[in-house]
Design an enzyme around this catalytic site. Structure first.
Site, PDB file in Angstrom:
ATOM      1  N   LYS A  98       0.858  -1.293  -0.362  1.00  0.00           N
ATOM      2  CA  LYS A  98       0.362  -0.317  -0.026  1.00  0.00           C
ATOM      3  C   LYS A  98       1.033   1.544   0.066  1.00  0.00           C
ATOM      4  CE  LYS A  98      -4.640  -1.547   0.364  1.00  0.00           C
ATOM      5  NZ  LYS A  98      -4.226  -2.735   1.494  1.00  0.00           N
ATOM      6  N   GLU A 115     -10.197   6.409   2.323  1.00  0.00           N
ATOM      7  CA  GLU A 115     -11.288   5.076   2.722  1.00  0.00           C
ATOM      8  C   GLU A 115     -10.463   3.938   3.225  1.00  0.00           C
ATOM      9  OE1 GLU A 115     -10.613   5.024   0.271  1.00  0.00           O
ATOM     10  OE2 GLU A 115      -9.333   3.305  -0.181  1.00  0.00           O
ATOM     11  N   SER A 122       1.818  -9.511  -0.253  1.00  0.00           N
ATOM     12  CA  SER A 122       1.242  -8.577  -0.986  1.00  0.00           C
ATOM     13  C   SER A 122       1.809  -7.685   0.739  1.00  0.00           C
ATOM     14  CB  SER A 122      -0.089  -8.248  -1.433  1.00  0.00           C
ATOM     15  OG  SER A 122      -1.114  -8.960  -0.801  1.00  0.00           O
TER      16      SER A 122
END
Ligand SMILES: *Cc1c(COP(=O)(O)O)cnc(C)c1O
Length: 396
Positions: free
Chosen positions: A87, A109, A376
């Protein structure tokens, strides 16, 4: 404008209220300028390398490969990034872009809280205000991440509308952006929403395959036979695929969260169970009920339980360039434990969905074939939930 104004085949587009048009036009113009700006790219590379710990390793999982008895498996270690997942790649890019645009405030969000934590981190680093919208249900389930965001200086606003989860948080963040465009950038967390977000987020995550392509060429002298990644909105997957899309010999496989199975209502496998629709500013595939309303979705993995998929994935599915396979909770939990035991790497439960599919695929492939799995994120955040899944209660 790029990508035929943000279309991927029939998908994508800008299905938004007039009040948001100025904001997305301003953003698109700024991005079109800065993506070719040398200073912007140099600054971003420095942030990624010095702050986020890039490039991430491409690790040969020798023991895993040997035990599964087929293809050679490499792991692209996004779990080793600062804040523990991919991220941060997107967030540093968007925060820097916002800063260049003269914005002083980031809104975002978040579902599980991972994107909120990454955004709050970038805001702290770059001295920006930060407000994170989070479904009220999620603030209860992810109390530790709420604390982290506050520690990093962000305000966390619980969203009470709808099912009080991620999709409602996205809607609320869009509403907030509409009412305050002058000083605020909406730092969107995946390859979704109206154009230009799917393109911007894809470009910032494409660093994953830019690196892995060079790394595998250096280590093996050739491209991989398959690249496997988990898909929520699809940002780590598109980032993992992007620089291989033109290489027809490289299979691209996205792993969707099937939850308790695609033949049940407790699933989040959008391509496998969803239909074409329009939601959150884009045309794509969405999980829907018989009336075309967005269906409640479920997965053990909070990072994958979004009822849609990014428009570029919908297009790669339509053209057959990528394949989207369902992976159940049970398979993901087994893979979570298996990778921990065999390689000493505890993957995020999201990433474990990709590992689970590789565990099925690798044994069917010859020993001279190569698979890259994107890890990830790291799994520390999931340990209590997985213990609970196995009937053990531990305090977080
Ligand atoms: C958020 C998250 C995902 C899902 O998001 P994508 O946009 O599909 O990548 C996957 N893995 C981890 C570790 C995450 O935090």
């Amino acid at each position: 404008m790029s990508e035929k104004k943000g279309r991927f085949g029939i998908h994508g587009g800008q299905y938004i209220p007039e009040t948001l048009m100025n904001a997305v036009i301003e953003l698109e113009k700024a991005y079109e300028f800065y993506k070719h700006d040398k200073q912007f790219n140099d600054e971003l590379t420095e942030l990624l390398n010095e702050y986020a710990n890039r490039p991430s390793n491409l690790y040969y999982a020798e023991k895993l490969s040997r035990e599964l008895g087929g293809a050679k498996i490499y792991l692209k270690r996004e779990d080793l990034n600062h804040t523990g997942s991919h991220k941060i790649n997107n967030v540093l890019g968007q925060a820097l872009l916002a800063k260049k645009m003269g914005k002083t405030r980031l809104i975002a969000e978040t579902g599980a809280g991972q994107h909120g934590v990454a955004t709050a981190t970038a805001a702290a680093l770059m001295n920006m205000e930060c407000v994170v919208f989070m479904g009220e249900e999620d603030t209860k389930r992810q109390a530790l991440n709420v604390y982290r965001m506050k520690l990093l200086g962000a305000d966390v606003i619980p969203v009470k509308s709808g099912t009080a989860t991620l999709k409602d948080a996205v809607s609320e963040t869009m509403r907030e952006w509409t009412s305050r465009i002058a000083d605020t950038h909406y730092c969107l967390g995946s390859v979704m929403g109206p154009h230009p977000f799917p393109t911007i987020v894809r470009d910032f995550q494409a660093v994953i395959s830019r690196e892995s392509r060079a790394q595998i060429l250096e280590k093996e002298g050739r491209l991989p036979d398959a690249v496997i990644a988990c898909v929520g909105g699809g940002s780590n997957a598109i980032g993992s695929f992007y620089h291989y899309i033109k290489d027809d010999g490289v299979k691209l496989i996205g792993c969707e969260a099937a939850g308790r199975g695609i033949d049940t209502f407790e699933t989040a496998a959008t391509v496998n169970t969803g239909r074409l629709g329009i939601f959150h500013g884009m045309k794509s595939y969405f999980c829907q009920d018989e009336y075309g309303q967005i269906a409640p979705v479920y997965s053990i993995s909070a990072g994958l339980d979004y009822p849609g998929i990014g428009p570029e994935h919908a297009y790669l599915h339509d053209t057959g360039r990528a394949e989207y396979v369902p992976v159940t909770d049970d398979e993901a939990v087994n893979a979570f434990e298996y990778l921990s035991r065999t390689e000493g790497i505890i993957p995020a439960i999201e990433s474990a969905h990709a590992v689970a599919y590789a565990m099925k695929l690798a044994p069917k492939m010859d020993k001279d074939k190569i698979i890259i799995i994107t890890i990830s994120g790291r799994g520390d955040k999931d340990c209590a939930a997985i213990a609970r899944y196995r009937g053990v209660d531990i305090h977080e």
